[in-house]
Write an enzyme that holds these catalytic residues in place. Structure first.
Site, PDB file in Angstrom:
ATOM      1  N   ASP A 140       0.830  -1.205   0.000  1.00 43.81           N
ATOM      2  CA  ASP A 140       0.000   0.000   0.000  1.00 43.81           C
ATOM      3  C   ASP A 140       0.867   1.259   0.000  1.00 43.81           C
ATOM      4  O   ASP A 140       1.971   1.264   0.539  1.00 43.81           O
ATOM      5  CB  ASP A 140      -0.911  -0.020   1.229  1.00 43.81           C
ATOM      6  CG  ASP A 140      -2.056   0.981   1.106  1.00 43.81           C
ATOM      7  OD1 ASP A 140      -2.391   1.365  -0.030  1.00 43.81           O
ATOM      8  OD2 ASP A 140      -2.601   1.384   2.145  1.00 43.81           O
ATOM      9  N   GLY A 141       0.340   2.317  -0.609  1.00 43.90           N
ATOM     10  CA  GLY A 141       1.015   3.619  -0.548  1.00 43.90           C
ATOM     11  C   GLY A 141       1.521   4.144  -1.887  1.00 43.90           C
ATOM     12  O   GLY A 141       2.183   5.180  -1.925  1.00 43.90           O
ATOM     13  N   ARG A 143     -12.348   2.300  -7.764  1.00 40.96           N
ATOM     14  CA  ARG A 143     -11.511   3.482  -8.051  1.00 40.96           C
ATOM     15  C   ARG A 143     -11.912   4.096  -9.391  1.00 40.96           C
ATOM     16  O   ARG A 143     -12.616   3.465 -10.184  1.00 40.96           O
ATOM     17  CB  ARG A 143     -10.049   3.048  -8.097  1.00 40.96           C
ATOM     18  CG  ARG A 143      -9.596   2.626  -6.720  1.00 40.96           C
ATOM     19  CD  ARG A 143      -8.115   2.430  -6.657  1.00 40.96           C
ATOM     20  NE  ARG A 143      -7.731   2.133  -5.280  1.00 40.96           N
ATOM     21  CZ  ARG A 143      -6.527   2.262  -4.780  1.00 40.96           C
ATOM     22  NH1 ARG A 143      -5.541   2.672  -5.565  1.00 40.96           N
ATOM     23  NH2 ARG A 143      -6.272   1.978  -3.528  1.00 40.96           N
ATOM     24  N   ASN A 180     -10.983  -2.637  -5.260  1.00 44.59           N
ATOM     25  CA  ASN A 180     -10.252  -1.611  -6.014  1.00 44.59           C
ATOM     26  C   ASN A 180     -10.923  -1.258  -7.347  1.00 44.59           C
ATOM     27  O   ASN A 180     -10.596  -0.243  -7.961  1.00 44.59           O
ATOM     28  CB  ASN A 180      -8.783  -2.019  -6.240  1.00 44.59           C
ATOM     29  CG  ASN A 180      -7.934  -1.949  -4.984  1.00 44.59           C
ATOM     30  OD1 ASN A 180      -7.010  -2.733  -4.794  1.00 44.59           O
ATOM     31  ND2 ASN A 180      -8.230  -1.014  -4.090  1.00 44.59           N
ATOM     32  N   TRP A 181     -11.917  -2.073  -7.773  1.00 49.43           N
ATOM     33  CA  TRP A 181     -12.699  -1.704  -8.972  1.00 49.43           C
ATOM     34  C   TRP A 181     -13.454  -0.402  -8.742  1.00 49.43           C
ATOM     35  O   TRP A 181     -13.892   0.240  -9.690  1.00 49.43           O
ATOM     36  CB  TRP A 181     -13.718  -2.792  -9.327  1.00 49.43           C
ATOM     37  CG  TRP A 181     -13.136  -4.111  -9.730  1.00 49.43           C
ATOM     38  CD1 TRP A 181     -13.134  -5.250  -8.984  1.00 49.43           C
ATOM     39  CD2 TRP A 181     -12.483  -4.450 -10.968  1.00 49.43           C
ATOM     40  NE1 TRP A 181     -12.520  -6.275  -9.680  1.00 49.43           N
ATOM     41  CE2 TRP A 181     -12.119  -5.808 -10.893  1.00 49.43           C
ATOM     42  CE3 TRP A 181     -12.182  -3.739 -12.136  1.00 49.43           C
ATOM     43  CZ2 TRP A 181     -11.464  -6.475 -11.931  1.00 49.43           C
ATOM     44  CZ3 TRP A 181     -11.523  -4.403 -13.181  1.00 49.43           C
ATOM     45  CH2 TRP A 181     -11.180  -5.742 -13.066  1.00 49.43           C
ATOM     46  N   TRP A 227       2.766   7.988  -2.578  1.00 50.67           N
ATOM     47  CA  TRP A 227       4.157   8.135  -3.028  1.00 50.67           C
ATOM     48  C   TRP A 227       4.197   9.035  -4.260  1.00 50.67           C
ATOM     49  O   TRP A 227       5.023   9.942  -4.354  1.00 50.67           O
ATOM     50  CB  TRP A 227       4.751   6.762  -3.339  1.00 50.67           C
ATOM     51  CG  TRP A 227       6.196   6.805  -3.743  1.00 50.67           C
ATOM     52  CD1 TRP A 227       7.285   6.691  -2.922  1.00 50.67           C
ATOM     53  CD2 TRP A 227       6.711   6.971  -5.071  1.00 50.67           C
ATOM     54  NE1 TRP A 227       8.446   6.783  -3.659  1.00 50.67           N
ATOM     55  CE2 TRP A 227       8.125   6.958  -4.973  1.00 50.67           C
ATOM     56  CE3 TRP A 227       6.128   7.132  -6.324  1.00 50.67           C
ATOM     57  CZ2 TRP A 227       8.958   7.094  -6.092  1.00 50.67           C
ATOM     58  CZ3 TRP A 227       6.949   7.271  -7.426  1.00 50.67           C
ATOM     59  CH2 TRP A 227       8.348   7.252  -7.312  1.00 50.67           C
TER      60      TRP A 227
HETATM   61  C1  IPE Z   1      -5.290  -2.704  -0.110  1.00 50.95           C
HETATM   62  O1  IPE Z   1      -5.014  -1.359  -0.285  1.00 50.95           O
HETATM   63  C2  IPE Z   1      -5.273  -3.408  -1.431  1.00 50.95           C
HETATM   64  C3  IPE Z   1      -3.972  -3.500  -2.090  1.00 50.95           C
HETATM   65  C4  IPE Z   1      -2.826  -3.093  -1.630  1.00 50.95           C
HETATM   66  C5  IPE Z   1      -4.011  -4.119  -3.374  1.00 50.95           C
HETATM   67  P1  IPE Z   1      -6.180  -0.271  -0.373  1.00 50.95           P
HETATM   68  O2  IPE Z   1      -5.508   1.026  -0.570  1.00 50.95           O
HETATM   69  O3  IPE Z   1      -7.177  -0.682  -1.383  1.00 50.95           O
HETATM   70  O4  IPE Z   1      -6.833  -0.391   1.075  1.00 50.95           O
HETATM   71  P2  IPE Z   1      -7.773   0.623   1.861  1.00 50.95           P
HETATM   72  O5  IPE Z   1      -8.863   1.035   0.912  1.00 50.95           O
HETATM   73  O6  IPE Z   1      -6.935   1.804   2.262  1.00 50.95           O
HETATM   74  O7  IPE Z   1      -8.248  -0.135   3.045  1.00 50.95           O
HETATM   75  C1  IPE Z   2      -1.727   0.254  -3.362  1.00 52.90           C
HETATM   76  O1  IPE Z   2      -1.448   1.606  -3.374  1.00 52.90           O
HETATM   77  C2  IPE Z   2      -1.981  -0.287  -4.744  1.00 52.90           C
HETATM   78  C3  IPE Z   2      -3.381  -0.649  -5.015  1.00 52.90           C
HETATM   79  C4  IPE Z   2      -4.333  -0.665  -4.132  1.00 52.90           C
HETATM   80  C5  IPE Z   2      -3.712  -1.036  -6.382  1.00 52.90           C
HETATM   81  P1  IPE Z   2      -2.609   2.681  -3.337  1.00 52.90           P
HETATM   82  O2  IPE Z   2      -2.962   3.055  -4.739  1.00 52.90           O
HETATM   83  O3  IPE Z   2      -3.724   2.234  -2.484  1.00 52.90           O
HETATM   84  O4  IPE Z   2      -1.849   3.898  -2.641  1.00 52.90           O
HETATM   85  P2  IPE Z   2      -2.487   4.924  -1.610  1.00 52.90           P
HETATM   86  O5  IPE Z   2      -3.000   4.146  -0.444  1.00 52.90           O
HETATM   87  O6  IPE Z   2      -3.567   5.661  -2.328  1.00 52.90           O
HETATM   88  O7  IPE Z   2      -1.331   5.805  -1.249  1.00 52.90           O
HETATM   89 MG    MG Z   3      -4.110   2.436  -0.495  1.00 53.41          MG
END
Ligand code: IPE
Ligand code: IPE
Ligand code: MG
Length: 250
Positions: A21-22, A72, A69-70, A26
Site C-alpha cells: 500500500d502507498g 476506483r 479496487n474496482w 508516493w
Molecule cells: C489494499 O489497499 C489493497 C492492495 C494493496 C491491493 P487499499 O488502498 O485498497 O486499502 P484501503 O482502501 O486503504 O483499506
Molecule cells: C496500493 O497503493 C496499490 C493498489 C491498491 C492497487 P494505493 O494506490 O492504495 O496507494 P495509496 O493508499 O492511495 O497511497
Molecule cells: Mg491504499
C-alpha cells in the site's frame, strides 16, 4: 546463504504476505500522477522476490488489486490492468532466470480474455520453478475466497459427493484459493495503515503482523530485514500458553 542473515534473525518465515500500500501517496509526494506510483511499485516487487530467494523465504503472496479496487476511478483501474498485462510478459524472463514460480490468486473471470490468457501462459511457463512461489493476489478478496469455497462445497453437497456433517475446517481450507502451501507466517503492510483490507481473511488467522510506515515504492532490504527481525522476536502461541510454547520442541 545463511552468511547474509543478521544474528537476530533466528527464525525465517516460510511464507510472507504483503499488502503493498502507498503507491498513490508516493506519487503525490513526488508530484507525479498516481499511475506512476503503481509503476514504481514494480521495483520493490522485484527486490522483494530476490530478497525472499536470498533469505530462504519459500512463498511470497503480494496483494496487487483487491475486489474493492474496482471502485476506483475507471482511468486508474485501466492503468493498473495495463501495467499488470505488461508486467506479466515483461517479467517472465527475470522470473525464469531466478527460478520463481508465478501463480495468480483471485477471481480472474472479471479480467479481459487477453489478460486471462497471459496469466495462464505466465503460470504455465514458470510452473516447474521452485526457488520461490510468487502468488499475486489480483481481484482478490478474503470474503470472495470464503464465498467461492462455500459455493464449491454447496455444489458438492448438491451432487451428493459431500455430506454436510463431513464439513470440517480442512474441507473448507481445501476449497480456498490455494491449498498446496502453508499459510502466511508474516503479514507486512506498508503505507502506514493498520488494517487487513479484505486480504487473506481465513489464511491470516495466526500470522504475525508487521506494519511499515514506508510507502510501497520505498520498500527496501533494510525494512525487509527489520520485518524479519521483528518476526523472529515474536512468540507464536497458537492458543497455548507461553510456557507450553517455550518448552515445545521446535
Ligand atoms: C489494499 O489497499 C489493497 C492492495 C494493496 C491491493 P487499499 O488502498 O485498497 O486499502 P484501503 O482502501 O486503504 O483499506
Ligand atoms: C496500493 O497503493 C496499490 C493498489 C491498491 C492497487 P494505493 O494506490 O492504495 O496507494 P495509496 O493508499 O492511495 O497511497
Ligand atoms: Mg491504499
Amino acid at each position: 546463504m545463511t552468511q547474509h542473515i543478521a544474528p537476530q534473525i533466528t527464525q525465517i518465515p516460510k511464507h510472507i504476505a504483503i499488502i503493498m500500500d502507498g503507491n498513490g501517496r508516493w506519487a503525490k509526494r513526488h508530484s507525479l500522477p498516481r499511475y506512476l506510483g503503481h509503476q514504481y511499485g514494480l521495483h520493490p516487487v522485484r527486490t522483494t522476490v530476490e530478497l525472499c530467494a536470498k533469505y530462504g523465504v519459500k512463498i511470497l503472496t503480494l496483494f496487487a488489486f483487491s475486489s474493492e479496487n474496482w471502485l476506483r476511478p475507471p482511468k486508474e483501474v485501466r492503468q493498473i490492468m495495463e501495467l499488470f498485462f505488461r508486467s506479466l510478459k515483461g517479467e517472465i524472463r527475470r522470473l525464469q532466470k531466478s527460478g520463481v514460480r508465478l501463480r495468480i490468486i483471485g477471481d480472474r473471470t472479471a479480467f479481459s480474455q487477453a489478460l486471462q490468457e497471459r496469466i495462464s501462459q505466465a503460470e504455465h511457463t514458470t510452473e516447474h520453478n521452485s526457488t520461490v512461489l510468487l502468488q499475486i493476489a489480483a481481484n482478490y478478496g478474503g470474503r470472495w475466497d470464503i464465498t467461492q469455497a462455500a459455493r464449491t462445497l454447496a455444489q458438492q453437497v448438491q451432487a451428493g459427493t459431500l455430506q454436510p456433517e463431513a464439513i470440517d475446517e480442512n474441507t473448507v481450507a481445501n476449497a480456498l484459493a490455494f491449498t498446496d502451501c502453508p499459510y502466511p507466517d508474516l503479514l507486512i503492510r506498508t503505507g502506514g495503515e493498520q488494517r487487513i483490507s479484505n486480504f487473506l481473511l481465513w489464511q491470516l488467522a495466526y500470522a504475525e503482523l508487521y506494519f511499515s510506515d514506508l510507502l510501497w515504492p520505498d520498500f527496501n532490504e533494510l525494512e525487509f530485514i527489520k520485518a524479519l527481525e521483528v518476526y523472529a522476536s515474536r512468540q507464536r502461541r497458537f492458543g497455548k500458553t507461553g510456557e507450553q510454547t517455550a518448552t515445545a520442541p521446535k
